[in-house]
Design a protein around this motif. Structure first.
Motif, PDB file in Angstrom:
ATOM      1  N   ILE A 284       0.844  -1.208   0.000  1.00 45.04           N
ATOM      2  CA  ILE A 284       0.000   0.000   0.000  1.00 45.04           C
ATOM      3  C   ILE A 284       0.874   1.251   0.000  1.00 45.04           C
ATOM      4  O   ILE A 284       0.602   2.220  -0.727  1.00 45.04           O
ATOM      5  CB  ILE A 284      -0.945  -0.002   1.214  1.00 45.04           C
ATOM      6  CG1 ILE A 284      -1.836  -1.246   1.228  1.00 45.04           C
ATOM      7  CG2 ILE A 284      -1.797   1.274   1.223  1.00 45.04           C
ATOM      8  CD1 ILE A 284      -2.710  -1.400   0.005  1.00 45.04           C
ATOM      9  N   ALA A 285       1.940   1.251   0.779  1.00 42.27           N
ATOM     10  CA  ALA A 285       2.858   2.393   0.789  1.00 42.27           C
ATOM     11  C   ALA A 285       3.504   2.591  -0.573  1.00 42.27           C
ATOM     12  O   ALA A 285       3.704   3.728  -1.021  1.00 42.27           O
ATOM     13  CB  ALA A 285       3.930   2.189   1.859  1.00 42.27           C
ATOM     14  N   THR A 286       3.822   1.490  -1.256  1.00 43.97           N
ATOM     15  CA  THR A 286       4.465   1.581  -2.570  1.00 43.97           C
ATOM     16  C   THR A 286       3.489   2.117  -3.609  1.00 43.97           C
ATOM     17  O   THR A 286       3.852   2.953  -4.449  1.00 43.97           O
ATOM     18  CB  THR A 286       4.999   0.197  -2.986  1.00 43.97           C
ATOM     19  OG1 THR A 286       5.901  -0.279  -1.975  1.00 43.97           O
ATOM     20  CG2 THR A 286       5.737   0.276  -4.307  1.00 43.97           C
ATOM     21  N   LEU A 287       2.232   1.673  -3.579  1.00 41.92           N
ATOM     22  CA  LEU A 287       1.224   2.193  -4.509  1.00 41.92           C
ATOM     23  C   LEU A 287       0.937   3.669  -4.251  1.00 41.92           C
ATOM     24  O   LEU A 287       0.721   4.453  -5.180  1.00 41.92           O
ATOM     25  CB  LEU A 287      -0.060   1.374  -4.404  1.00 41.92           C
ATOM     26  CG  LEU A 287       0.021  -0.069  -4.911  1.00 41.92           C
ATOM     27  CD1 LEU A 287      -1.246  -0.835  -4.550  1.00 41.92           C
ATOM     28  CD2 LEU A 287       0.244  -0.100  -6.424  1.00 41.92           C
ATOM     29  N   THR A 288       0.947   4.052  -2.977  1.00 42.79           N
ATOM     30  CA  THR A 288       0.744   5.464  -2.633  1.00 42.79           C
ATOM     31  C   THR A 288       1.901   6.309  -3.146  1.00 42.79           C
ATOM     32  O   THR A 288       1.695   7.390  -3.725  1.00 42.79           O
ATOM     33  CB  THR A 288       0.596   5.601  -1.104  1.00 42.79           C
ATOM     34  OG1 THR A 288      -0.509   4.798  -0.662  1.00 42.79           O
ATOM     35  CG2 THR A 288       0.350   7.044  -0.709  1.00 42.79           C
ATOM     36  N   GLU A 289       3.121   5.825  -2.962  1.00 40.75           N
ATOM     37  CA  GLU A 289       4.300   6.525  -3.482  1.00 40.75           C
ATOM     38  C   GLU A 289       4.260   6.608  -5.002  1.00 40.75           C
ATOM     39  O   GLU A 289       4.622   7.637  -5.595  1.00 40.75           O
ATOM     40  CB  GLU A 289       5.570   5.809  -3.027  1.00 40.75           C
ATOM     41  CG  GLU A 289       6.860   6.540  -3.373  1.00 40.75           C
ATOM     42  CD  GLU A 289       7.103   7.761  -2.500  1.00 40.75           C
ATOM     43  OE1 GLU A 289       7.829   8.671  -2.951  1.00 40.75           O
ATOM     44  OE2 GLU A 289       6.576   7.809  -1.372  1.00 40.75           O
ATOM     45  N   PHE A 290       3.813   5.547  -5.644  1.00 38.01           N
ATOM     46  CA  PHE A 290       3.708   5.518  -7.106  1.00 38.01           C
ATOM     47  C   PHE A 290       2.759   6.602  -7.604  1.00 38.01           C
ATOM     48  O   PHE A 290       3.059   7.311  -8.583  1.00 38.01           O
ATOM     49  CB  PHE A 290       3.233   4.132  -7.546  1.00 38.01           C
ATOM     50  CG  PHE A 290       2.925   4.005  -9.014  1.00 38.01           C
ATOM     51  CD1 PHE A 290       3.809   4.455  -9.986  1.00 38.01           C
ATOM     52  CD2 PHE A 290       1.739   3.392  -9.431  1.00 38.01           C
ATOM     53  CE1 PHE A 290       3.519   4.317 -11.338  1.00 38.01           C
ATOM     54  CE2 PHE A 290       1.450   3.254 -10.769  1.00 38.01           C
ATOM     55  CZ  PHE A 290       2.338   3.718 -11.731  1.00 38.01           C
ATOM     56  N   THR A 291       1.617   6.764  -6.930  1.00 34.89           N
ATOM     57  CA  THR A 291       0.679   7.816  -7.329  1.00 34.89           C
ATOM     58  C   THR A 291       1.335   9.188  -7.247  1.00 34.89           C
ATOM     59  O   THR A 291       1.280   9.986  -8.192  1.00 34.89           O
ATOM     60  CB  THR A 291      -0.582   7.762  -6.454  1.00 34.89           C
ATOM     61  OG1 THR A 291      -1.316   6.578  -6.755  1.00 34.89           O
ATOM     62  CG2 THR A 291      -1.473   8.975  -6.698  1.00 34.89           C
TER      63      THR A 291
END
Length: 390
Positions: A284-291
């Motif tokens: 979830i942290a990685t997807l948030t960073e990706f956004t």
């Protein structure tokens, strides 16, 4: 004129309804906020819409029934808002996007060249007009597509009218399911408006929401207050890998949806995260960073210069982790919600369609060709009168 604007975005997380009083002509509008609410979809209907967005096959009969069911939910939202805030004179409904194919993407099972884009929103305006007894404007994207445009994004014209600043260059970044940006050069409201740039920046909440729903086994639908992301550590190697997606190389005008950044993309992300040994909160942290990283990369690649300020709307504006990561990725620019300058971050998109509906009644063009890629300005929306209207 008291106008209700209605929209459910690509997150399919509920119907935003905004009642505003709109006056004036063309870009010289006045707007007074009255009230707004978010109306939840019935759980079964929400799952049917999400399944359709994910590519599940559906019969034409069931698609027609789903179209009407969405329209009735939109009518329920409008009725609930009028019960709280008083009557309206016009309804402007974006509907629920379930498919979006931008200009130039070849259609399936067809060998010839494809020129026009294609978009489909459920929740037909005729049902709303009948249920509410009010004239209703719907199907806003079609006229822009017929003019050769992407049909999206359409909100930047509202940003131009309501959020331009005499001396600041501003980016208005919506973080719904999909992200979109409007780049506003300084404008003192005198003379011709400046050229606005705008496009879909890529995923916003779509991948995060899918991940939360999947990994919580359906018990949650989004990352409330960024609580999951806050506990994880992003994998920057994966973020950089995902930023190499061809969409991010494509210059504007451009638009996208769950067709690119939806269930199939998430599955690839999930598999990559598992190979890296990431835990649930790390994903979830990685997807948030990706956004956040995708928005910043789009700005640096395609804006003439970075803005003096970034104003954020949509559900992502309420995620403090996503907002903090966007600020970290754009340290040169203050990042804040549009509420800070007097426009509701939660209801900005619904307000935009209320204004577009008002302009349809005036016969005033509501698209920005420099944003959508259309060959000409176009009056947007299809008018539906209630039964027995004069």
């Amino acid at each position: 004129m008291r106008v209700i604007g209605l929209i459910s975005g690509t997150s399919v997380d509920g119907i935003d309804a905004a009642l505003v009083d709109v006056g004036g002509q063309g870009y010289e509008i006045t707007l007074t906020w009255i009230e707004g609410l978010t109306w939840p979809y019935p759980a079964e209907l929400q799952q049917q819409v999400l399944a359709l967005c994910a590519g599940e096959a559906v019969s034409l009969e069931n698609l027609a029934c789903l179209d009407d069911a969405v329209a009735h939910s939109f009518a329920d939202a409008a009725q609930a808002l009028m019960a709280q805030a008083g009557p309206a004179e016009l309804v402007a409904s974006h509907g629920q996007t379930v498919f979006h194919r931008p200009v130039g993407r070849p259609p399936l099972r067809h060998q010839g060249p494809m020129q026009l884009g294609y978009t489909l929103q459920l929740g037909r305006g005729a049902v709303l007009a009948q249920r509410l007894g009010l004239p209703t404007v719907s199907n806003f994207r079609q006229a822009d597509i017929e003019a050769g445009g992407e049909g999206a994004p359409l909100a930047p014209v509202l940003d131009l009218c309501l959020l331009s600043h005499p001396s600041e260059r501003r980016c208005v970044q919506n973080l719904g399911g999909i992200g979109n940006v409007a780049y506003l050069p300084p404008w003192n409201r005198q003379g011709s408006p400046p050229k606005v740039l705008g496009w879909d920046t890529g995923p916003a909440n779509s991948l995060i929401d899918i991940a939360i729903h999947t990994l919580s086994e359906g018990t949650l639908t989004y990352d409330l207050d960024g609580a999951w992301a806050a506990q994880g550590t992003p994998c920057l190697a994966l973020v950089n890998e995902w930023l190499e997606h061809p969409y991010f190389m494509q210059p504007p005008p451009k638009s996208t949806g769950r067709e690119l950044f939806g269930w199939e993309f998430f599955q690839r992300c999930h598999q990559a995260a598992q190979r890296q040994g990431l835990g649930t909160v790390d994903l979830i942290a990685t997807l948030t960073e990706f956004t956040a990283a995708s928005v910043a990369q789009e700005y640096r690649a395609f804006l003439p210069t970075l803005p003096d300020r970034v104003l954020v709307s949509g559900g992502g504006s309420h995620n403090p982790v996503l907002m903090a990561r966007l600020q970290a990725r754009l340290p040169e620019c203050p990042v804040q919600a549009t509420d800070a300058v007097g426009l509701s971050a939660s209801y900005k998109e619904a307000i935009a369609f209320a204004v577009l509906g008002y302009w349809q009644r005036q016969g005033f063009p509501g698209n920005l060709p420099a944003v959508t890629g259309a060959t000409r300005p176009a009056v947007l929306g299809h008018w539906s009168n209630p039964p027995f209207a004069p």
